[in-house]
Design a protein around this motif. Sequence first.
Motif, PDB file in Angstrom:
ATOM      1  N   HIS A 152       5.535 -32.758   9.798  1.00 11.89           N
ATOM      2  CA  HIS A 152       6.248 -33.529  10.814  1.00 11.89           C
ATOM      3  C   HIS A 152       5.349 -33.895  11.988  1.00 11.89           C
ATOM      4  O   HIS A 152       5.514 -34.976  12.577  1.00 11.89           O
ATOM      5  CB  HIS A 152       7.476 -32.745  11.294  1.00 11.89           C
ATOM      6  N   LEU A 153       4.403 -33.030  12.325  1.00 15.56           N
ATOM      7  CA  LEU A 153       3.461 -33.377  13.391  1.00 15.56           C
ATOM      8  C   LEU A 153       2.591 -34.565  12.972  1.00 15.56           C
ATOM      9  O   LEU A 153       2.326 -35.467  13.786  1.00 15.56           O
ATOM     10  CB  LEU A 153       2.593 -32.173  13.743  1.00 15.56           C
ATOM     11  N   LEU A 154       2.135 -34.569  11.722  1.00 12.79           N
ATOM     12  CA  LEU A 154       1.343 -35.704  11.239  1.00 12.79           C
ATOM     13  C   LEU A 154       2.198 -36.969  11.178  1.00 12.79           C
ATOM     14  O   LEU A 154       1.720 -38.066  11.498  1.00 12.79           O
ATOM     15  CB  LEU A 154       0.757 -35.388   9.871  1.00 12.79           C
ATOM     16  N   TRP A 155       3.452 -36.837  10.767  1.00  9.68           N
ATOM     17  CA  TRP A 155       4.359 -37.986  10.774  1.00  9.68           C
ATOM     18  C   TRP A 155       4.518 -38.539  12.187  1.00  9.68           C
ATOM     19  O   TRP A 155       4.447 -39.752  12.397  1.00  9.68           O
ATOM     20  CB  TRP A 155       5.715 -37.573  10.225  1.00  9.68           C
ATOM     21  N   ILE A 156       4.736 -37.645  13.145  1.00  8.56           N
ATOM     22  CA  ILE A 156       4.913 -38.080  14.535  1.00  8.56           C
ATOM     23  C   ILE A 156       3.640 -38.741  15.049  1.00  8.56           C
ATOM     24  O   ILE A 156       3.682 -39.753  15.763  1.00  8.56           O
ATOM     25  CB  ILE A 156       5.318 -36.886  15.417  1.00  8.56           C
ATOM     26  N   GLY A 157       2.480 -38.169  14.690  1.00  8.98           N
ATOM     27  CA  GLY A 157       1.220 -38.771  15.116  1.00  8.98           C
ATOM     28  C   GLY A 157       1.028 -40.169  14.572  1.00  8.98           C
ATOM     29  O   GLY A 157       0.655 -41.096  15.310  1.00  8.98           O
ATOM     30  N   LEU A 158       1.283 -40.357  13.274  1.00 12.45           N
ATOM     31  CA  LEU A 158       1.149 -41.680  12.680  1.00 12.45           C
ATOM     32  C   LEU A 158       2.169 -42.650  13.267  1.00 12.45           C
ATOM     33  O   LEU A 158       1.847 -43.821  13.538  1.00 12.45           O
ATOM     34  CB  LEU A 158       1.322 -41.585  11.158  1.00 12.45           C
ATOM     35  N   ALA A 159       3.391 -42.174  13.510  1.00 12.38           N
ATOM     36  CA  ALA A 159       4.411 -43.036  14.096  1.00 12.38           C
ATOM     37  C   ALA A 159       4.033 -43.448  15.515  1.00 12.38           C
ATOM     38  O   ALA A 159       4.257 -44.600  15.926  1.00 12.38           O
ATOM     39  CB  ALA A 159       5.767 -42.325  14.091  1.00 12.38           C
ATOM     40  N   THR A 160       3.445 -42.530  16.268  1.00 15.19           N
ATOM     41  CA  THR A 160       3.048 -42.840  17.647  1.00 15.19           C
ATOM     42  C   THR A 160       1.905 -43.856  17.669  1.00 15.19           C
ATOM     43  O   THR A 160       1.914 -44.806  18.468  1.00 15.19           O
ATOM     44  CB  THR A 160       2.625 -41.556  18.376  1.00 15.19           C
ATOM     45  N   ILE A 161       0.909 -43.670  16.786  1.00 15.38           N
ATOM     46  CA  ILE A 161      -0.187 -44.630  16.718  1.00 15.38           C
ATOM     47  C   ILE A 161       0.335 -46.008  16.314  1.00 15.38           C
ATOM     48  O   ILE A 161      -0.103 -47.042  16.835  1.00 15.38           O
ATOM     49  CB  ILE A 161      -1.260 -44.137  15.724  1.00 15.38           C
ATOM     50  N   SER A 186       4.692 -46.830  32.959  1.00 11.12           N
ATOM     51  CA  SER A 186       6.015 -47.077  33.522  1.00 11.12           C
ATOM     52  C   SER A 186       7.076 -46.476  32.622  1.00 11.12           C
ATOM     53  O   SER A 186       6.865 -46.238  31.429  1.00 11.12           O
ATOM     54  CB  SER A 186       6.250 -48.581  33.680  1.00 11.12           C
ATOM     55  N   ALA A 187       8.260 -46.259  33.198  1.00  8.22           N
ATOM     56  CA  ALA A 187       9.360 -45.688  32.426  1.00  8.22           C
ATOM     57  C   ALA A 187       9.784 -46.620  31.304  1.00  8.22           C
ATOM     58  O   ALA A 187      10.099 -46.174  30.190  1.00  8.22           O
ATOM     59  CB  ALA A 187      10.543 -45.392  33.348  1.00  8.22           C
ATOM     60  N   ALA A 188       9.775 -47.940  31.574  1.00 10.62           N
ATOM     61  CA  ALA A 188      10.179 -48.903  30.551  1.00 10.62           C
ATOM     62  C   ALA A 188       9.204 -48.897  29.382  1.00 10.62           C
ATOM     63  O   ALA A 188       9.608 -48.881  28.212  1.00 10.62           O
ATOM     64  CB  ALA A 188      10.263 -50.301  31.159  1.00 10.62           C
ATOM     65  N   LEU A 189       7.888 -48.874  29.689  1.00 11.55           N
ATOM     66  CA  LEU A 189       6.886 -48.887  28.627  1.00 11.55           C
ATOM     67  C   LEU A 189       6.904 -47.576  27.850  1.00 11.55           C
ATOM     68  O   LEU A 189       6.798 -47.571  26.613  1.00 11.55           O
ATOM     69  CB  LEU A 189       5.500 -49.140  29.211  1.00 11.55           C
ATOM     70  N   SER A 190       7.052 -46.477  28.551  1.00  8.59           N
ATOM     71  CA  SER A 190       7.121 -45.179  27.874  1.00  8.59           C
ATOM     72  C   SER A 190       8.333 -45.123  26.950  1.00  8.59           C
ATOM     73  O   SER A 190       8.242 -44.655  25.805  1.00  8.59           O
ATOM     74  CB  SER A 190       7.185 -44.052  28.901  1.00  8.59           C
ATOM     75  N   GLY A 191       9.465 -45.597  27.453  1.00  5.71           N
ATOM     76  CA  GLY A 191      10.678 -45.607  26.630  1.00  5.71           C
ATOM     77  C   GLY A 191      10.530 -46.478  25.403  1.00  5.71           C
ATOM     78  O   GLY A 191      10.988 -46.115  24.313  1.00  5.71           O
ATOM     79  N   TRP A 192       9.887 -47.636  25.574  1.00  8.37           N
ATOM     80  CA  TRP A 192       9.672 -48.543  24.441  1.00  8.37           C
ATOM     81  C   TRP A 192       8.817 -47.870  23.367  1.00  8.37           C
ATOM     82  O   TRP A 192       9.139 -47.930  22.176  1.00  8.37           O
ATOM     83  CB  TRP A 192       9.003 -49.822  24.933  1.00  8.37           C
ATOM     84  N   ILE A 193       7.721 -47.220  23.772  1.00  6.63           N
ATOM     85  CA  ILE A 193       6.832 -46.562  22.803  1.00  6.63           C
ATOM     86  C   ILE A 193       7.560 -45.422  22.091  1.00  6.63           C
ATOM     87  O   ILE A 193       7.438 -45.245  20.872  1.00  6.63           O
ATOM     88  CB  ILE A 193       5.565 -46.059  23.503  1.00  6.63           C
ATOM     89  N   ALA A 197       8.230 -45.383  18.133  1.00  2.72           N
ATOM     90  CA  ALA A 197       7.724 -44.257  17.349  1.00  2.72           C
ATOM     91  C   ALA A 197       8.855 -43.543  16.628  1.00  2.72           C
ATOM     92  O   ALA A 197       8.720 -43.154  15.457  1.00  2.72           O
ATOM     93  CB  ALA A 197       6.961 -43.288  18.255  1.00  2.72           C
ATOM     94  N   GLY A 198       9.978 -43.389  17.292  1.00  2.25           N
ATOM     95  CA  GLY A 198      11.125 -42.744  16.664  1.00  2.25           C
ATOM     96  C   GLY A 198      11.662 -43.535  15.487  1.00  2.25           C
ATOM     97  O   GLY A 198      12.018 -42.968  14.448  1.00  2.25           O
ATOM     98  N   LEU A 199      11.717 -44.858  15.638  1.00  3.98           N
ATOM     99  CA  LEU A 199      12.192 -45.700  14.537  1.00  3.98           C
ATOM    100  C   LEU A 199      11.234 -45.639  13.353  1.00  3.98           C
ATOM    101  O   LEU A 199      11.666 -45.585  12.192  1.00  3.98           O
ATOM    102  CB  LEU A 199      12.355 -47.141  15.022  1.00  3.98           C
ATOM    103  N   THR A 200       9.920 -45.669  13.632  1.00  2.00           N
ATOM    104  CA  THR A 200       8.941 -45.564  12.544  1.00  2.00           C
ATOM    105  C   THR A 200       9.055 -44.226  11.837  1.00  2.00           C
ATOM    106  O   THR A 200       9.041 -44.153  10.593  1.00  2.00           O
ATOM    107  CB  THR A 200       7.520 -45.742  13.099  1.00  2.00           C
ATOM    108  N   TYR A 201       9.196 -43.161  12.608  1.00  2.00           N
ATOM    109  CA  TYR A 201       9.340 -41.814  12.037  1.00  2.00           C
ATOM    110  C   TYR A 201      10.593 -41.716  11.178  1.00  2.00           C
ATOM    111  O   TYR A 201      10.555 -41.178  10.057  1.00  2.00           O
ATOM    112  CB  TYR A 201       9.378 -40.805  13.186  1.00  2.00           C
TER     113      TYR A 201
END
Length: 452
Positions: A152-161, A186-193, A197-201
């Motif tokens: 799951h950590l590798l999944w989260i890493g790939l999703a974040t990238i 910014s809060a908006a940019l952080s939320g977007w990322i 990442a959550g959707l990709t995961y």
Amino acid sequence: MEKIPIVQDYTPPFAQDGKFYVRLTEGRFQNLRRLTSWPMIALFFGLAWVQVDGQPWLLFSFAQRRIILFSNALSWHDLPLLAGLMIAGACLLFFMAVAWGRVWCGFACPQSIWTWLFIRIEDFTEGRASQRARDESQPLRGERLLRRITKHLLWIGLATITALTFTGYFIPIRQILADASQLQLSAALSGWIIIMAGLTYANAGLVREKICLHACPYSRFQSVMFDSDTRSVSYDKHRGEPRAHLRNAAANSGDCVDCGLCVQACPTGIDIRDGLQAACIDCAACIDACDNVMEQLNRPKGLIRFASESQLEGNHSPLIRSRLAGYGIMMIAACSAVLYGFTDTTKLLVEIRRDRGALFIQLDQHTVCNNYRIKVEGFTSGQDQIAISLANPTQFALFGPTTIDLADSNSTWLPYRVCARNLAQPRAELTFNFQGKAGTASKATTFLTKSI
């Protein structure tokens, strides 16, 4: 041809509590899939991460109001070219669907590509499909817990990238990393990322085949695209039936030994031997799994293969058909139009606004002036100096800088005054001419001499 069944409550064969484990296999189609998917993965990351002259290969810059494409700047007025690319891509998709079914889904769709990446990570961390199935009944602790956490950590890493790269198409990726390293996102940019990442995961790691079956619209209208001559992944029941295990095979048994590897290799968990189904994405994993078995048994390959309904029935299936040719012509026409459009992109973008104050200024009995604000944007490298003049200098006089330095004044509104003497009509057409090294532009506006 029978309609493709739309299964609502679908449970894959050999699944436990609705969960199944994809068995990785090797073969010529899996090699072909990699030859297709890896360049697309490299292109996805390269367009955002690779820079030339300080600019990424692709950037939709809202701040600069331009699109950077391989060091070439396009204005927002050139966005129809991107729409043309989407139309050409849709025509290509329809062409491929009529000819070979859902090969786009199996070989090039981002959902499928990322799903295979996540499956590879799962196979690397938790073992092969058979091992994962056996371990499912065991308590989640010790080494197995550590492997699960690592996965799951590798999944989260790939999703974040992936999320960072996608965001890099709109905000320079190095700017994002610099702000993140200084905790200034910014809060908006952080939320977007985080959301991306959550959707990709979720899509590639947790939901997987349910996207192809329930969310993807293509699985719903693919039956409209298919005909009896469409070559899709198919099971040759005339050759394979009646299926039987080797030890129970009879003289009239078919070539299918009912090993189930075609089902275990399927990323959507279907049994292709049940016929064409909405969940099939034509990835050909079942073909490679079956071919490997047939090779070990010294039997001809192709029990599962790309074949049309006509071919399975022993009839001739023409390669070129009227509908397929029609989609091909549409695709060529759309691609040609887009390529031509890229040869005539906007070089200079000019905007003229009348001063919001007085409509006109009466200097004396014979002289009237109008105030304007002008903005000039250049979209060609090396085009810095823009000369401004009037189309009728004998009738109008221009007051303001006659040369604009785009390096200093690009996208800046500059004030100008135009005066005229002895104009009898209440309004007249006024045309500004703009001349640069890479191109010219003209912009017409209205010159007022009295209130109307």
